[in-house]
Design a protein around this motif. Structure first.
Motif, PDB file in Angstrom:
ATOM      1  N   ASN A   6       0.825  -1.201   0.000  1.00 27.93           N
ATOM      2  CA  ASN A   6       0.000   0.000   0.000  1.00 27.93           C
ATOM      3  C   ASN A   6       0.865   1.260   0.000  1.00 27.93           C
ATOM      4  O   ASN A   6       0.607   2.210  -0.743  1.00 27.93           O
ATOM      5  N   VAL A   7       1.914   1.272   0.819  1.00 28.66           N
ATOM      6  CA  VAL A   7       2.798   2.442   0.896  1.00 28.66           C
ATOM      7  C   VAL A   7       3.550   2.633  -0.418  1.00 28.66           C
ATOM      8  O   VAL A   7       3.617   3.749  -0.948  1.00 28.66           O
ATOM      9  N   VAL A   8       4.104   1.560  -0.952  1.00 30.96           N
ATOM     10  CA  VAL A   8       4.881   1.660  -2.194  1.00 30.96           C
ATOM     11  C   VAL A   8       3.992   2.089  -3.356  1.00 30.96           C
ATOM     12  O   VAL A   8       4.344   2.986  -4.131  1.00 30.96           O
ATOM     13  N   SER A   9       2.815   1.479  -3.490  1.00 28.87           N
ATOM     14  CA  SER A   9       1.927   1.849  -4.593  1.00 28.87           C
ATOM     15  C   SER A   9       1.423   3.279  -4.424  1.00 28.87           C
ATOM     16  O   SER A   9       1.312   4.020  -5.410  1.00 28.87           O
ATOM     17  N   GLY A  10       1.145   3.693  -3.195  1.00 23.95           N
ATOM     18  CA  GLY A  10       0.726   5.065  -2.943  1.00 23.95           C
ATOM     19  C   GLY A  10       1.823   6.059  -3.286  1.00 23.95           C
ATOM     20  O   GLY A  10       1.562   7.130  -3.844  1.00 23.95           O
ATOM     21  N   PHE A  11       3.058   5.707  -2.949  1.00 20.82           N
ATOM     22  CA  PHE A  11       4.203   6.561  -3.271  1.00 20.82           C
ATOM     23  C   PHE A  11       4.323   6.751  -4.780  1.00 20.82           C
ATOM     24  O   PHE A  11       4.433   7.879  -5.275  1.00 20.82           O
ATOM     25  N   ILE A  12       4.267   5.654  -5.506  1.00 20.03           N
ATOM     26  CA  ILE A  12       4.417   5.709  -6.968  1.00 20.03           C
ATOM     27  C   ILE A  12       3.262   6.488  -7.598  1.00 20.03           C
ATOM     28  O   ILE A  12       3.476   7.357  -8.451  1.00 20.03           O
ATOM     29  N   MET A  13       2.042   6.190  -7.157  1.00 15.30           N
ATOM     30  CA  MET A  13       0.879   6.878  -7.714  1.00 15.30           C
ATOM     31  C   MET A  13       0.918   8.375  -7.410  1.00 15.30           C
ATOM     32  O   MET A  13       0.605   9.202  -8.277  1.00 15.30           O
ATOM     33  N   SER A  14       1.291   8.739  -6.186  1.00 17.46           N
ATOM     34  CA  SER A  14       1.372  10.155  -5.820  1.00 17.46           C
ATOM     35  C   SER A  14       2.418  10.884  -6.639  1.00 17.46           C
ATOM     36  O   SER A  14       2.191  12.002  -7.116  1.00 17.46           O
ATOM     37  N   MET A  15       3.544  10.251  -6.809  1.00 16.63           N
ATOM     38  CA  MET A  15       4.626  10.865  -7.566  1.00 16.63           C
ATOM     39  C   MET A  15       4.225  11.080  -9.025  1.00 16.63           C
ATOM     40  O   MET A  15       4.409  12.170  -9.575  1.00 16.63           O
ATOM     41  N   LEU A  16       3.655  10.061  -9.631  1.00  6.46           N
ATOM     42  CA  LEU A  16       3.234  10.172 -11.030  1.00  6.46           C
ATOM     43  C   LEU A  16       2.093  11.176 -11.193  1.00  6.46           C
ATOM     44  O   LEU A  16       2.085  11.971 -12.140  1.00  6.46           O
ATOM     45  N   PHE A  17       1.138  11.150 -10.285  1.00  5.52           N
ATOM     46  CA  PHE A  17       0.003  12.072 -10.359  1.00  5.52           C
ATOM     47  C   PHE A  17       0.469  13.516 -10.249  1.00  5.52           C
ATOM     48  O   PHE A  17       0.035  14.380 -11.009  1.00  5.52           O
ATOM     49  N   PHE A  20       2.654  14.477 -13.543  1.00  2.99           N
ATOM     50  CA  PHE A  20       2.017  14.550 -14.859  1.00  2.99           C
ATOM     51  C   PHE A  20       0.629  15.181 -14.867  1.00  2.99           C
ATOM     52  O   PHE A  20       0.095  15.456 -15.937  1.00  2.99           O
ATOM     53  N   VAL A  21       0.056  15.429 -13.702  1.00  2.00           N
ATOM     54  CA  VAL A  21      -1.274  16.047 -13.659  1.00  2.00           C
ATOM     55  C   VAL A  21      -1.240  17.375 -12.899  1.00  2.00           C
ATOM     56  O   VAL A  21      -1.570  18.423 -13.452  1.00  2.00           O
ATOM     57  N   VAL A  22      -0.855  17.327 -11.634  1.00 10.94           N
ATOM     58  CA  VAL A  22      -0.920  18.519 -10.792  1.00 10.94           C
ATOM     59  C   VAL A  22       0.081  19.582 -11.243  1.00 10.94           C
ATOM     60  O   VAL A  22      -0.290  20.756 -11.412  1.00 10.94           O
ATOM     61  N   ALA A  23       1.330  19.210 -11.409  1.00 11.89           N
ATOM     62  CA  ALA A  23       2.361  20.187 -11.774  1.00 11.89           C
ATOM     63  C   ALA A  23       2.036  20.914 -13.079  1.00 11.89           C
ATOM     64  O   ALA A  23       2.125  22.151 -13.129  1.00 11.89           O
ATOM     65  N   PRO A  24       1.661  20.211 -14.142  1.00 13.52           N
ATOM     66  CA  PRO A  24       1.317  20.941 -15.379  1.00 13.52           C
ATOM     67  C   PRO A  24       0.105  21.866 -15.224  1.00 13.52           C
ATOM     68  O   PRO A  24       0.099  22.974 -15.759  1.00 13.52           O
ATOM     69  N   ILE A  25      -0.908  21.419 -14.505  1.00  7.32           N
ATOM     70  CA  ILE A  25      -2.101  22.250 -14.312  1.00  7.32           C
ATOM     71  C   ILE A  25      -1.755  23.509 -13.520  1.00  7.32           C
ATOM     72  O   ILE A  25      -2.226  24.608 -13.831  1.00  7.32           O
ATOM     73  N   ASN A  29       7.232  23.714 -12.594  1.00 11.80           N
ATOM     74  CA  ASN A  29       8.256  23.005 -13.346  1.00 11.80           C
ATOM     75  C   ASN A  29       9.134  22.288 -12.323  1.00 11.80           C
ATOM     76  O   ASN A  29      10.085  22.861 -11.798  1.00 11.80           O
ATOM     77  N   VAL A  30       8.802  21.042 -12.027  1.00 18.77           N
ATOM     78  CA  VAL A  30       9.470  20.282 -10.973  1.00 18.77           C
ATOM     79  C   VAL A  30      10.232  19.127 -11.607  1.00 18.77           C
ATOM     80  O   VAL A  30       9.676  18.371 -12.408  1.00 18.77           O
ATOM     81  N   SER A  31      11.505  19.000 -11.234  1.00 15.88           N
ATOM     82  CA  SER A  31      12.287  17.882 -11.759  1.00 15.88           C
ATOM     83  C   SER A  31      11.816  16.579 -11.112  1.00 15.88           C
ATOM     84  O   SER A  31      11.193  16.577 -10.043  1.00 15.88           O
ATOM     85  N   LEU A  32      12.130  15.479 -11.761  1.00 13.07           N
ATOM     86  CA  LEU A  32      11.753  14.166 -11.224  1.00 13.07           C
ATOM     87  C   LEU A  32      12.411  13.923  -9.873  1.00 13.07           C
ATOM     88  O   LEU A  32      11.791  13.360  -8.968  1.00 13.07           O
ATOM     89  N   LEU A  33      13.652  14.368  -9.704  1.00 18.88           N
ATOM     90  CA  LEU A  33      14.358  14.198  -8.432  1.00 18.88           C
ATOM     91  C   LEU A  33      13.688  15.013  -7.323  1.00 18.88           C
ATOM     92  O   LEU A  33      13.476  14.504  -6.217  1.00 18.88           O
ATOM     93  N   ASP A  34      13.339  16.269  -7.612  1.00 18.02           N
ATOM     94  CA  ASP A  34      12.653  17.091  -6.619  1.00 18.02           C
ATOM     95  C   ASP A  34      11.308  16.474  -6.240  1.00 18.02           C
ATOM     96  O   ASP A  34      10.925  16.448  -5.067  1.00 18.02           O
ATOM     97  N   ASN A  35      10.592  15.992  -7.238  1.00 19.64           N
ATOM     98  CA  ASN A  35       9.308  15.342  -6.991  1.00 19.64           C
ATOM     99  C   ASN A  35       9.497  14.108  -6.112  1.00 19.64           C
ATOM    100  O   ASN A  35       8.727  13.875  -5.169  1.00 19.64           O
ATOM    101  N   PHE A  36      10.529  13.327  -6.396  1.00 18.28           N
ATOM    102  CA  PHE A  36      10.818  12.138  -5.597  1.00 18.28           C
ATOM    103  C   PHE A  36      11.079  12.521  -4.138  1.00 18.28           C
ATOM    104  O   PHE A  36      10.542  11.901  -3.217  1.00 18.28           O
ATOM    105  N   ILE A  37      11.895  13.542  -3.923  1.00 14.03           N
ATOM    106  CA  ILE A  37      12.242  13.966  -2.556  1.00 14.03           C
ATOM    107  C   ILE A  37      11.003  14.460  -1.812  1.00 14.03           C
ATOM    108  O   ILE A  37      10.767  14.087  -0.661  1.00 14.03           O
TER     109      ILE A  37
END
Length: 80
Positions: A6-17, A20-25, A29-37
């Motif tokens: 649950n934690v791992v899938s939530g982490f991945i889903m939150s990061m992708l969401f 690719f959704v929240v940041a563009p809307i 402009n957030v790098s993948l590394l910043d998003n991960f952190i």
């Protein structure tokens, strides 16, 4: 195992969401590394919060259970 999945899938889903959704809307402009952190920090706090609530609920449940048991034992409800 279920909580870890649950934690791992939530982490991945939150990061992708967010990436690719929240940041563009929002025009971020957030790098993948910043998003991960950022996602990692929020995930750590979320897991810690869940753990602390679990400890509190178990403590509270135990306290209520002991109070109820004492009431039965010392008020003579078992005496016939």
């Amino acid at each position: 195992m279920e909580k870890a999945a649950n934690v791992v899938s939530g982490f991945i889903m939150s990061m992708l969401f967010f990436q690719f959704v929240v940041a563009p809307i929002m025009g971020f402009n957030v790098s993948l590394l910043d998003n991960f952190i950022i996602t990692f920090i929020f995930t750590v706090f979320s897991v810690a919060r869940e753990y602390l609530w679990n400890i509190f609920v178990r403590w509270f449940h135990n306290k209520i259970s002991v109070m109820h048991t004492n009431k039965i034992l010392y008020k003579g409800e078992w005496n016939e």
